[in-house]
Design a protein around this motif. Structure first.
Motif, PDB file in Angstrom:
ATOM      1  N   TYR A 195       0.834  -1.214   0.000  1.00 13.71           N
ATOM      2  CA  TYR A 195       0.000   0.000   0.000  1.00 13.71           C
ATOM      3  C   TYR A 195       0.863   1.256   0.000  1.00 13.71           C
ATOM      4  O   TYR A 195       0.641   2.194  -0.757  1.00 13.71           O
ATOM      5  CB  TYR A 195      -0.903  -0.065   1.235  1.00 13.71           C
ATOM      6  CG  TYR A 195      -1.589   1.243   1.595  1.00 13.71           C
ATOM      7  CD1 TYR A 195      -1.036   2.092   2.554  1.00 13.71           C
ATOM      8  CD2 TYR A 195      -2.786   1.615   0.994  1.00 13.71           C
ATOM      9  CE1 TYR A 195      -1.662   3.274   2.891  1.00 13.71           C
ATOM     10  CE2 TYR A 195      -3.416   2.796   1.338  1.00 13.71           C
ATOM     11  CZ  TYR A 195      -2.846   3.626   2.282  1.00 13.71           C
ATOM     12  OH  TYR A 195      -3.457   4.795   2.616  1.00 13.71           O
ATOM     13  N   TRP A 196       1.928   1.294   0.847  1.00  9.78           N
ATOM     14  CA  TRP A 196       2.795   2.482   0.887  1.00  9.78           C
ATOM     15  C   TRP A 196       3.555   2.646  -0.425  1.00  9.78           C
ATOM     16  O   TRP A 196       3.748   3.766  -0.908  1.00  9.78           O
ATOM     17  CB  TRP A 196       3.793   2.355   2.046  1.00  9.78           C
ATOM     18  CG  TRP A 196       3.238   2.787   3.364  1.00  9.78           C
ATOM     19  CD1 TRP A 196       3.163   2.073   4.510  1.00  9.78           C
ATOM     20  CD2 TRP A 196       2.665   4.072   3.680  1.00  9.78           C
ATOM     21  NE1 TRP A 196       2.591   2.793   5.516  1.00  9.78           N
ATOM     22  CE2 TRP A 196       2.273   4.041   5.036  1.00  9.78           C
ATOM     23  CE3 TRP A 196       2.442   5.243   2.943  1.00  9.78           C
ATOM     24  CZ2 TRP A 196       1.688   5.121   5.675  1.00  9.78           C
ATOM     25  CZ3 TRP A 196       1.854   6.312   3.568  1.00  9.78           C
ATOM     26  CH2 TRP A 196       1.478   6.253   4.920  1.00  9.78           C
ATOM     27  N   SER A 242       2.659   1.710  -3.433  1.00  8.19           N
ATOM     28  CA  SER A 242       1.744   2.221  -4.452  1.00  8.19           C
ATOM     29  C   SER A 242       1.426   3.695  -4.216  1.00  8.19           C
ATOM     30  O   SER A 242       1.388   4.502  -5.145  1.00  8.19           O
ATOM     31  CB  SER A 242       0.461   1.378  -4.452  1.00  8.19           C
ATOM     32  OG  SER A 242      -0.492   1.926  -5.328  1.00  8.19           O
ATOM     33  N   ALA A 243       1.204   4.071  -2.949  1.00  3.09           N
ATOM     34  CA  ALA A 243       0.869   5.466  -2.655  1.00  3.09           C
ATOM     35  C   ALA A 243       2.024   6.399  -2.988  1.00  3.09           C
ATOM     36  O   ALA A 243       1.832   7.495  -3.527  1.00  3.09           O
ATOM     37  CB  ALA A 243       0.494   5.589  -1.178  1.00  3.09           C
ATOM     38  N   ARG A 255       2.202   6.851  -6.806  1.00  6.25           N
ATOM     39  CA  ARG A 255       1.119   7.635  -7.416  1.00  6.25           C
ATOM     40  C   ARG A 255       0.997   9.027  -6.844  1.00  6.25           C
ATOM     41  O   ARG A 255       0.424   9.912  -7.457  1.00  6.25           O
ATOM     42  CB  ARG A 255      -0.209   6.900  -7.205  1.00  6.25           C
ATOM     43  CG  ARG A 255      -0.283   5.565  -7.953  1.00  6.25           C
ATOM     44  CD  ARG A 255      -1.637   4.919  -7.748  1.00  6.25           C
ATOM     45  NE  ARG A 255      -1.916   4.680  -6.329  1.00  6.25           N
ATOM     46  CZ  ARG A 255      -3.134   4.454  -5.829  1.00  6.25           C
ATOM     47  NH1 ARG A 255      -4.184   4.473  -6.630  1.00  6.25           N
ATOM     48  NH2 ARG A 255      -3.291   4.233  -4.541  1.00  6.25           N
ATOM     49  N   HIS A 272      -0.706   9.764  -4.075  1.00  4.27           N
ATOM     50  CA  HIS A 272      -1.875   9.843  -3.212  1.00  4.27           C
ATOM     51  C   HIS A 272      -2.218   8.431  -2.740  1.00  4.27           C
ATOM     52  O   HIS A 272      -1.828   7.441  -3.346  1.00  4.27           O
ATOM     53  CB  HIS A 272      -3.067  10.472  -3.946  1.00  4.27           C
ATOM     54  CG  HIS A 272      -3.686   9.568  -4.967  1.00  4.27           C
ATOM     55  ND1 HIS A 272      -3.151   9.446  -6.251  1.00  4.27           N
ATOM     56  CD2 HIS A 272      -4.778   8.761  -4.909  1.00  4.27           C
ATOM     57  CE1 HIS A 272      -3.906   8.586  -6.928  1.00  4.27           C
ATOM     58  NE2 HIS A 272      -4.879   8.168  -6.158  1.00  4.27           N
ATOM     59  N   ALA A 273      -2.984   8.353  -1.641  1.00  3.43           N
ATOM     60  CA  ALA A 273      -3.277   7.060  -1.027  1.00  3.43           C
ATOM     61  C   ALA A 273      -4.777   6.848  -0.948  1.00  3.43           C
ATOM     62  O   ALA A 273      -5.558   7.768  -0.695  1.00  3.43           O
ATOM     63  CB  ALA A 273      -2.647   6.986   0.369  1.00  3.43           C
ATOM     64  N   ASP A 274      -5.208   5.587  -1.144  1.00  4.74           N
ATOM     65  CA  ASP A 274      -6.597   5.198  -0.957  1.00  4.74           C
ATOM     66  C   ASP A 274      -6.794   4.730   0.497  1.00  4.74           C
ATOM     67  O   ASP A 274      -5.833   4.585   1.258  1.00  4.74           O
ATOM     68  CB  ASP A 274      -6.965   4.086  -1.924  1.00  4.74           C
ATOM     69  CG  ASP A 274      -6.792   4.518  -3.370  1.00  4.74           C
ATOM     70  OD1 ASP A 274      -6.385   3.683  -4.198  1.00  4.74           O
ATOM     71  OD2 ASP A 274      -7.088   5.707  -3.651  1.00  4.74           O
ATOM     72  N   TRP A 329       3.493  12.366   4.665  1.00  4.02           N
ATOM     73  CA  TRP A 329       2.129  11.868   4.753  1.00  4.02           C
ATOM     74  C   TRP A 329       1.570  12.220   6.150  1.00  4.02           C
ATOM     75  O   TRP A 329       2.289  12.191   7.144  1.00  4.02           O
ATOM     76  CB  TRP A 329       2.085  10.347   4.589  1.00  4.02           C
ATOM     77  CG  TRP A 329       2.529   9.871   3.247  1.00  4.02           C
ATOM     78  CD1 TRP A 329       3.767   9.444   2.894  1.00  4.02           C
ATOM     79  CD2 TRP A 329       1.727   9.769   2.078  1.00  4.02           C
ATOM     80  NE1 TRP A 329       3.817   9.088   1.579  1.00  4.02           N
ATOM     81  CE2 TRP A 329       2.557   9.267   1.042  1.00  4.02           C
ATOM     82  CE3 TRP A 329       0.390  10.039   1.776  1.00  4.02           C
ATOM     83  CZ2 TRP A 329       2.114   9.040  -0.237  1.00  4.02           C
ATOM     84  CZ3 TRP A 329      -0.060   9.810   0.482  1.00  4.02           C
ATOM     85  CH2 TRP A 329       0.781   9.328  -0.503  1.00  4.02           C
TER      86      TRP A 329
END
Length: 949
Positions: free
Chosen positions: A63-64, A66-67, A70, A72-74, A107
């Motif tokens: 998750y980190w 990918s964030a 990109r 931004h985080a989902d 973040w």
């Protein structure tokens, strides 16, 4: 302000944290510490992973990653370990925070306990989260603005502090919430941030609901989407009124301290620089002792505007205008100017000033400091001068201009000093009858002219002048006071008349330590170069050496290029380079002249193909293909067809070399041999006519010999036959006499056969010589030998040779005779062809029987199919001038090599003659020592082969 932000995070009613872009925790609030039982240090970096459920850790790391990728985080649901050992499900929501450059800075995340919520999907829970309650819980005034600067949302703290409805807050510029003295600066700063996207940072006074103004530090950061577009502004307002009051108290304390002049002077004099203060109108009220020591002025003389007398005249007006502008704006500033020292010398200073304001924000006084930056300015001037000089060298400026700029740089860097550069005249020094050097002045923009004339070409004696002494001795000549010097009497008298009081002459040497010139300094006061000046002089001498060597190298190169261009023009030889990797071609001027192309045209292979005669394009491409594949030297003689129809003959020789990067490059020379080829063709025609006459004479002699040798047996045969007939016709027939005459007829026939056998023996005097023969190479040699004749006859040869063709064993010369005979026959069959281009295809291959095959295909007149075998019979010919023995001899040679020679008619025009020979056959047995026909043909017979079939 990081501490304020951390306090805000700590007050959030939930588990909150901040992390670096890669997910390493930087700060966790008290809720996290209370839930996990981990301290701030234990949770820092990647320590927080111990709280994540083992089954969720890999998912969390992905998750980190990918964030971060990109920007931004989902939302994500994970399980966190509570300090009592139980796991609870949390919804993680993280927002990206960007820096002033729009890059991801950190973040900010929040863990929301969803185990206590009604059973529904995590996505539904996250959708119903009340963002307003979150920002309302922040113990600071937070507002969100639209990308164009309009107020979008405020938290409860702003409403409580200002006490106005949202509609009134949207008109903040007219609602009176901002102090009138700050409104203009706030509006300008906010407009600038909106237009540029830069963070908004300012201190201003905001009115509370009871009408009291407090100071706030307001910081606005843009929030961007994945396309780096600003979607909104987040504005944080922190109350700094207490800090401002503390600052005012400090200012007041400083003013109280300044009331004691002695105490303030003791403090300020300890500062390593020029410290001063001025009234709000700019009038100087105080200078420290270091200022007085440097300028030689008293404090009273410097007060008011008296200090301006120390400013360099060239800097005074600009400094005054800048000072007036600062007074009007009330901003801090800095300026560079030259200030006069007590001895009259000027040095560069950086003048900095900041305003001191009272409680109301008005300027109460100005404080300033002057820092000596002379060394830095000298370094900057030297770097700028070096850059200019190197630029002039690269641009090919004249040596006198370069050295002139060098002298100007010297005179700027060394105060009150003239400069001159004298260069060794290599030609005159070399041809001089005396034993010394000859100098000539190359640059002297401000040096005394009388001294230069005395030093120019005045012989090689060290007693003539210090410049000559430095050149002859190849050593510096430093005289700090000419009045105390006894050498160079005449030169010294002129120098003193011109106001020169010292001389520093330093030799300029090349990389080989040869003297190339002298750099002379003429101080107008007695002086010895300081260590700093010695460093400068060494740099100036080095620059002069580079300039002189570069100029001489350029001159030598230009002379060499001129000689080369003249030599190429005289020999009609052009040169070019061809890089195989990129097909880059660079041509000389003579090459452009040979191709008759303007020098502005970029040469390419296509351009060369356009100039190659159409009949030679295929052979030229084949030569380039062979040169490109194995990478070897090659030689070729194509024809060029000019736009006007003129034909040129050129001889091309190319040598392969690797360049500096290891890539292959051909260096080629192309010589225009048209005149030579025309002369050779004329000579060849004359030789051909003489050879024809010789062949006719030789054939006549051979014919006479054959007639003489065969005539007697034939006459005997006729006589005996007639006698036999008479005897048989007698009554009664004379049988015995007829039998005897028949025997004599047979005898005379054998005699004729022996004559013919002896004549054939003339063509077989030695056995074949066995060796490994590459038919590709053998054919190329034959083509190269007759290419000129083929071009004159308008025949275009197209070779198509098989790669990796096996070798055959045989006599190389005899096989080349066969190839030559087939090519000449094919060319002669196309002599009368005018309706189409004359093309000949020569191919090699390995046939289905694994034999090596060579075929010659033409588009000439061909032959009748019924003559396909008779063509190889001796003395059979289809040509008016042929002898009919060429193909017979060729077949005999091929059969001696255990091969086969045959002919076929093409589907289109022309015919194909081809032979095949077994590959790698051992021919060392005695059977191969039998003589072959046409082995030792004399010169006339070799010329006669051109008339074969």
């Amino acid at each position: 302000m990081p501490n304020d932000f951390d306090r805000v995070v700590d007050t959030l009613p939930g588990i909150a944290f901040t992390a670096s872009p890669d997910g390493a925790f930087g700060y966790v609030n008290h809720c996290w510490r209370a839930y996990s039982g981990l301290s701030l240090e234990q949770s820092a970096a990647m320590g927080w992973l111990s709280v994540i459920h083992p089954a969720d850790r890999s998912h969390m790391l992905a998750y980190w990653a990918s964030a971060t990728r990109r920007g931004h985080a989902d939302d994500i649901v994970i399980r966190l370990l509570r300090r009592d050992g139980l796991y609870r499900r949390f919804l993680l929501r993280a927002n990206a925070m960007c820096n002033e450059d729009g890059q991801l800075a950190k973040w900010c995340g929040l863990f929301i306990d969803i185990d206590t919520l009604p059973a529904q999907s995590s996505q539904q829970q996250s959708d119903k989260m009340d963002v307003t309650s979150i920002i309302d819980s922040i113990p600071a005034m937070v507002a969100f603005m639209t990308p164009d600067g309009e107020l979008e949302q405020v938290n409860r703290q702003i409403n409580d502090y200002i006490g106005l409805p949202f509609d009134a807050l949207k008109n903040w510029s007219t609602s009176g919430t901002i102090h009138s003295q700050d409104l203009a600066a706030v509006t300008a700063a906010w407009t600038h941030s909106i237009h540029t996207g830069e963070p908004y940072d300012i201190e201003l006074r905001i009115r509370r609901f009871d009408g009291v103004y407090h100071w706030f530090h307001v910081r606005g950061l843009p929030i961007r989407d994945q396309q780096d577009r600003i979607v909104r502004w987040c504005v944080l307002q922190v109350d700094v009124d207490e800090r401002k009051r503390d600052k005012a108290l400090i200012v007041k304390a400083l003013r109280e301290v300044s009331a004691s002049e002695d105490r303030m002077r003791n403090l300020i004099d300890a500062v390593p620089g020029f410290v001063w203060s001025a009234a709000p109108d700019g009038s100087v009220s105080f200078v420290n002792q270091r200022w007085c020591d440097y300028t030689g002025m008293t404090a009273d003389q410097s007060r008011g505007s008296g200090w301006t007398a120390t400013v360099h005249p060239d800097d005074a007006q600009a400094l005054e205008e800048y000072w007036v502008k600062l007074l009007a704006l009330g901003h801090a500033g800095e300026f560079e100017a030259r200030l006069r020292r007590f001895d009259g010398a000027y040095r560069w200073f950086l003048i900095r000033t900041v305003p001191q304001r009272d409680e109301s924000g008005a300027v109460a006084s100005w404080f300033g400091e002057n820092t000596d930056i002379e060394d830095r300015k000298q370094t900057e001037r030297l770097l700028a001068g070096e850059k200019l000089l190197f630029g002039m060298m690269a641009a090919g400026s004249p040596l006198s201009a370069i050295l002139g700029k060098l002298c100007e740089l010297v005179e700027v860097m060394v105060d009150d000093c003239g400069c001159c550069v004298a260069v060794v005249d290599q030609k005159r020094s070399h041809l001089s009858t005396d034993a010394g050097l000859r100098l000539q002045t190359c640059a002297s923009p401000n040096a005394p002219s009388g001294l230069i004339q005395l030093g120019d070409n005045s012989g090689a004696g060290v007693d003539t002048c210090p410049t000559m002494a430095a050149a002859v001795l190849n050593a510096p000549v430093i005289v700090s006071d000419l009045t105390e010097e006894s050498r160079w009497e005449r030169w010294r008298a002129v120098a003193l008349e011109q106001g020169v009081r010292a001389i520093w002459a330093l030799p300029i040497t090349s990389t080989g330590l040869d003297v190339t010139g002298v750099l002379a300094f003429y101080p107008r006061a007695p002086a010895t170069p300081s260590p700093e000046q010695n460093n400068l002089i060494a740099q100036f001498t080095h620059l002069a050496s580079i300039a002189i060597e570069r100029a001489r190298a350029d001159a030598a190169l230009m002379q060499s290029e001129a000689f080369l261009a003249k030599a190429q023009r005289l020999s009609a030889t052009g040169t070019f380079s061809w890089r195989l990797g990129a097909d880059d071609i660079i041509c000389s001027e003579e090459m452009y002249r040979i191709l008759e192309v303007d020098t502005s045209v970029r040469p390419t292979l296509d351009l060369l193909y356009q100039r190659i005669h159409p009949d030679d394009v295929s052979t030229f491409k084949e030569a380039l293909r062979l040169a490109r594949a194995p990478g070897r030297d090659f030689e070729h003689e194509p024809r060029l067809l000019m736009p006007g129809g003129k034909v040129k003959f050129v001889h091309l020789v190319a040598h392969l070399i690797p360049d500096a990067r290891g890539e292959l490059e051909y260096i080629a020379a192309v010589q225009d041999v048209t005149q030579r080829r025309v002369s050779e063709e004329t000579l060849s025609k004359v030789r051909s006519e003489l050879s024809h006459l010789a062949r006719v004479a030789s054939l006549g002699a051979v014919t006479a010999s054959i007639a003489h040798e065969v005539n007697q047996p034939l006459a005997g045969i006729i006589t005996n036959a007639s006698t036999c007939l008479r005897m048989l016709g007698a009554e009664p027939p004379n049988i015995e006499g007829a039998r005897e005459t028949a025997r004599r007829t047979i005898r005379d026939g054998n005699r004729a056969a022996d004559v013919i056998k002896r004549l054939r023996a003339l063509y077989a005097k030695k056995s074949i010589s066995i060796e490994d023969v590459d038919l590709n190479e053998a054919a190329r040699e034959v083509i190269a030998m007759i290419l000129g004749e083929m071009q004159r006859n308008g025949v275009m040869i197209q070779p198509d040779f098989a790669d990796a063709l096996p070798t055959v064993q045989g006599d190389r010369v005899q096989l080349q005779q066969v190839i030559l005979n087939l090519i000449l026959n094919a060319a002669e069959s196309m002599n009368k062809v005018s309706s189409r281009s004359r093309r000949m295809l020569i191919t090699t291959r390995v046939n289905e029987n694994h034999d090596v095959n060579l075929a010659v295909r033409d588009n000439g007149s061909g032959f009748d199919l019924q003559d396909s075998e008779r063509l190889f019979n001796a003395f059979y010919t289809t040509k008016n001038t042929g002898m009919g023995i060429g193909l017979s001899i060729s077949r005999s040679i091929i059969e001696r090599h255990d091969g086969r020679l045959w002919a076929s008619v093409n589907e289109g025009p022309g015919a194909t003659f081809q032979f095949s020979i077994p590959q790698g056959l051992d021919r060392s047995s005695p059977a191969c020592d039998e003589p072959l026909a046409s082995q030792d043909l004399n010169d006339d017979e070799r010329h006669a082969e051109r008339d074969l079939k």
